[in-house]
Scaffold this active site. Structure first.
Site, PDB file in Angstrom:
ATOM      1  N   GLY A  16     -46.378 -65.090 -13.805  1.00 13.72           N
ATOM      2  CA  GLY A  16     -47.432 -65.725 -13.536  1.00 13.72           C
ATOM      3  C   GLY A  16     -47.564 -67.220 -14.227  1.00 13.72           C
ATOM      4  O   GLY A  16     -48.687 -67.785 -14.504  1.00 13.72           O
ATOM      5  N   SER A  17     -46.424 -67.862 -14.205  1.00 14.53           N
ATOM      6  CA  SER A  17     -46.290 -69.227 -14.868  1.00 14.53           C
ATOM      7  C   SER A  17     -47.169 -70.070 -13.822  1.00 14.53           C
ATOM      8  O   SER A  17     -47.607 -71.234 -14.114  1.00 14.53           O
ATOM      9  CB  SER A  17     -44.966 -69.684 -15.167  1.00 14.53           C
ATOM     10  OG  SER A  17     -44.157 -69.938 -13.853  1.00 14.53           O
ATOM     11  N   ARG A  95     -44.026 -59.455  -2.386  1.00 15.73           N
ATOM     12  CA  ARG A  95     -44.032 -58.647  -1.278  1.00 15.73           C
ATOM     13  C   ARG A  95     -44.182 -59.083   0.153  1.00 15.73           C
ATOM     14  O   ARG A  95     -44.829 -60.437   0.131  1.00 15.73           O
ATOM     15  CB  ARG A  95     -45.218 -57.513  -1.342  1.00 15.73           C
ATOM     16  CG  ARG A  95     -45.338 -56.957  -2.848  1.00 15.73           C
ATOM     17  CD  ARG A  95     -46.311 -55.635  -2.559  1.00 15.73           C
ATOM     18  NE  ARG A  95     -45.831 -54.727  -1.730  1.00 15.73           N
ATOM     19  CZ  ARG A  95     -44.922 -53.562  -2.393  1.00 15.73           C
ATOM     20  NH1 ARG A  95     -44.605 -53.777  -3.567  1.00 15.73           N
ATOM     21  NH2 ARG A  95     -44.541 -52.814  -1.384  1.00 15.73           N
ATOM     22  N   ILE A  96     -43.738 -58.698   1.350  1.00 13.11           N
ATOM     23  CA  ILE A  96     -43.776 -59.556   2.690  1.00 13.11           C
ATOM     24  C   ILE A  96     -45.176 -58.953   3.199  1.00 13.11           C
ATOM     25  O   ILE A  96     -45.244 -57.552   3.281  1.00 13.11           O
ATOM     26  CB  ILE A  96     -42.623 -59.199   3.311  1.00 13.11           C
ATOM     27  CG1 ILE A  96     -41.461 -59.703   2.589  1.00 13.11           C
ATOM     28  CG2 ILE A  96     -42.941 -59.752   4.798  1.00 13.11           C
ATOM     29  CD1 ILE A  96     -40.250 -59.542   3.625  1.00 13.11           C
ATOM     30  N   LEU A  97     -46.028 -59.750   3.220  1.00 20.77           N
ATOM     31  CA  LEU A  97     -47.468 -59.335   3.851  1.00 20.77           C
ATOM     32  C   LEU A  97     -47.322 -59.072   5.415  1.00 20.77           C
ATOM     33  O   LEU A  97     -46.689 -59.818   5.986  1.00 20.77           O
ATOM     34  CB  LEU A  97     -48.501 -60.180   3.451  1.00 20.77           C
ATOM     35  CG  LEU A  97     -48.863 -60.263   1.968  1.00 20.77           C
ATOM     36  CD1 LEU A  97     -49.530 -61.299   1.705  1.00 20.77           C
ATOM     37  CD2 LEU A  97     -49.469 -58.964   1.671  1.00 20.77           C
ATOM     38  N   ASN A 111     -48.449 -69.901   0.209  1.00 18.27           N
ATOM     39  CA  ASN A 111     -47.233 -69.335  -0.879  1.00 18.27           C
ATOM     40  C   ASN A 111     -46.614 -70.675  -1.503  1.00 18.27           C
ATOM     41  O   ASN A 111     -46.356 -71.572  -0.858  1.00 18.27           O
ATOM     42  CB  ASN A 111     -46.509 -68.621   0.049  1.00 18.27           C
ATOM     43  CG  ASN A 111     -45.255 -67.840  -0.619  1.00 18.27           C
ATOM     44  OD1 ASN A 111     -45.685 -67.283  -1.783  1.00 18.27           O
ATOM     45  ND2 ASN A 111     -44.326 -67.940  -0.084  1.00 18.27           N
ATOM     46  N   HIS A 113     -42.639 -71.127  -2.568  1.00 19.83           N
ATOM     47  CA  HIS A 113     -41.138 -70.600  -2.616  1.00 19.83           C
ATOM     48  C   HIS A 113     -40.194 -71.425  -2.951  1.00 19.83           C
ATOM     49  O   HIS A 113     -40.235 -72.578  -3.028  1.00 19.83           O
ATOM     50  CB  HIS A 113     -40.773 -70.452  -0.856  1.00 19.83           C
ATOM     51  CG  HIS A 113     -39.440 -69.618  -0.769  1.00 19.83           C
ATOM     52  ND1 HIS A 113     -39.416 -68.284  -0.736  1.00 19.83           N
ATOM     53  CD2 HIS A 113     -38.344 -70.140  -0.464  1.00 19.83           C
ATOM     54  CE1 HIS A 113     -38.104 -68.174  -0.762  1.00 19.83           C
ATOM     55  NE2 HIS A 113     -37.645 -69.346  -0.244  1.00 19.83           N
ATOM     56  N   THR A 145     -47.607 -67.519   7.553  1.00 24.10           N
ATOM     57  CA  THR A 145     -47.596 -67.015   8.941  1.00 24.10           C
ATOM     58  C   THR A 145     -47.202 -65.761   8.972  1.00 24.10           C
ATOM     59  O   THR A 145     -46.498 -65.427   8.081  1.00 24.10           O
ATOM     60  CB  THR A 145     -47.378 -68.030   9.926  1.00 24.10           C
ATOM     61  OG1 THR A 145     -45.627 -68.070   9.724  1.00 24.10           O
ATOM     62  CG2 THR A 145     -47.940 -69.502   9.957  1.00 24.10           C
ATOM     63  N   GLU A 178     -42.691 -76.644  -9.407  1.00 17.61           N
ATOM     64  CA  GLU A 178     -43.439 -75.846  -8.785  1.00 17.61           C
ATOM     65  C   GLU A 178     -44.736 -76.109  -9.629  1.00 17.61           C
ATOM     66  O   GLU A 178     -45.918 -75.894  -8.690  1.00 17.61           O
ATOM     67  CB  GLU A 178     -43.118 -74.084  -8.819  1.00 17.61           C
ATOM     68  CG  GLU A 178     -41.867 -73.741  -8.032  1.00 17.61           C
ATOM     69  CD  GLU A 178     -41.460 -72.422  -7.983  1.00 17.61           C
ATOM     70  OE1 GLU A 178     -42.482 -71.682  -8.232  1.00 17.61           O
ATOM     71  OE2 GLU A 178     -40.380 -72.003  -8.178  1.00 17.61           O
TER      72      GLU A 178
HETATM   73  C1  GAR Z   1     -41.701 -68.614  -8.663  1.00 12.82           C
HETATM   74  O1  GAR Z   1     -40.399 -69.231  -8.586  1.00 12.82           O
HETATM   75  C2  GAR Z   1     -41.966 -68.555  -7.076  1.00 12.82           C
HETATM   76  O2  GAR Z   1     -41.462 -69.562  -6.312  1.00 12.82           O
HETATM   77  C3  GAR Z   1     -41.418 -67.224  -6.490  1.00 12.82           C
HETATM   78  O3  GAR Z   1     -41.436 -66.585  -7.683  1.00 12.82           O
HETATM   79  C4  GAR Z   1     -41.621 -67.204  -8.881  1.00 12.82           C
HETATM   80  C5  GAR Z   1     -42.756 -66.533  -9.565  1.00 12.82           C
HETATM   81  O4  GAR Z   1     -42.839 -67.138 -10.909  1.00 12.82           O
HETATM   82  N1  GAR Z   1     -41.737 -66.785  -5.383  1.00 12.82           N
HETATM   83  C6  GAR Z   1     -40.988 -66.293  -4.342  1.00 12.82           C
HETATM   84  O5  GAR Z   1     -39.718 -66.019  -4.447  1.00 12.82           O
HETATM   85  C7  GAR Z   1     -41.734 -65.818  -3.293  1.00 12.82           C
HETATM   86  N2  GAR Z   1     -40.774 -65.559  -2.071  1.00 12.82           N
HETATM   87  P1  GAR Z   1     -43.993 -67.084 -11.534  1.00 12.82           P
HETATM   88  O6  GAR Z   1     -44.673 -65.550 -11.700  1.00 12.82           O
HETATM   89  O7  GAR Z   1     -43.711 -67.504 -13.228  1.00 12.82           O
HETATM   90  O8  GAR Z   1     -45.187 -67.929 -11.077  1.00 12.82           O
END
Ligand code: GAR
Length: 205
Positions: A16-17, A95-97, A111, A113, A145, A178
């Site tokens: 959850g950062s 998860r893939i929705l 999202n 990524h 999408t 991010e």
């Molecule tokens: C992040 O790097 C995000 O981009 C990735 O998971 C991490 C979550 O970090 N998401 C994916 O790979 C989705 N396909 P966080 O829980 O610290 O925000």
């Protein structure tokens, strides 16, 4: 277009950062949004601790409890819809929705990524970038999408891949970016600078 306070629901699976960076921007008055709820598919997700600390409702909906993926997603969609969100943000939701969920929140689902999409959809992006010998890497915020990691891009950030980088250092570098671009993308949506329809319009020749 006037700025509105976006009502957000965040879906998470872990640390959850990104959620934290959004909470902080809101608290600093730099993001015109509020988070109505954080919903996790994992009870142990640290993001739930962050939500609680910020006074945000946290819910766990565990897919294992449901016999079919569609039942889980119905329950999830119902829980999300209860908060009447302007925007549903996937923040490390692993998860893939399915198509029905995506359709229900069409244009309101975003999202983040950890790659420069369309490169490196899916998992293990940092290692795959290293294995390919790429010199740049990054992150993408996009509308969701039905096709995995393929919806219209809102913003990207690039980082350089250095000779001494490994997957862990690269992950850190990308995460730092991010944390800047996700709040920025949400603010653009709040300001009406970006929406799904804009992005899919073909530019005039
Ligand atoms: C992040 O790097 C995000 O981009 C990735 O998971 C991490 C979550 O970090 N998401 C994916 O790979 C989705 N396909 P966080 O829980 O610290 O925000």
């Amino acid at each position: 277009m006037p700025v509105r306070i976006l009502n957000l629901v965040a879906l998470i699976s872990g640390r959850g950062s990104n959620l934290q960076s959004i909470i902080e921007r809101i608290n600093e008055g730099r993001l015109d949004a509020k988070i109505a709820a954080v919903i996790s598919d994992r009870e142990q997700a640290y993001g739930l601790v962050r939500a609680r600390a910020a006074g945000i409702a946290g819910l766990v909906i565990r897919p294992e409890v449901y016999a079919r993926k569609a039942e889980y997603e119905n329950e999830l969609a119902q829980a999300v819809a209860n908060y009447n969100p302007d925007l549903v943000i996937l923040a490390g939701f692993m998860r893939i929705l399915g198509g029905q969920f995506v359709q229900q929140f069409h244009g309101r689902l975003v999202n983040i990524h950890p790659s420069l999409l369309p490169n490196y959809k899916g998992l293990n992006t940092h290692q795959r970038v290293l294995d390919a010998g790429d010199k740049t890497h990054g992150a993408t915020v996009h509308f969701v999408t039905a096709q995995l990691d393929a919806g219209p891009t809102i913003i990207q950030a690039q980082v350089a891949v250095d000779a001494h980088d490994d997957a862990a250092t690269l992950r850190q570098k990308v995460l730092r970016e991010e944390h800047k671009i996700y709040p920025r993308a949400i603010q653009w949506i709040a300001e009406g600078k970006v929406n799904f329809a804009h992005l899919i319009k073909t530019p005039a020749a």
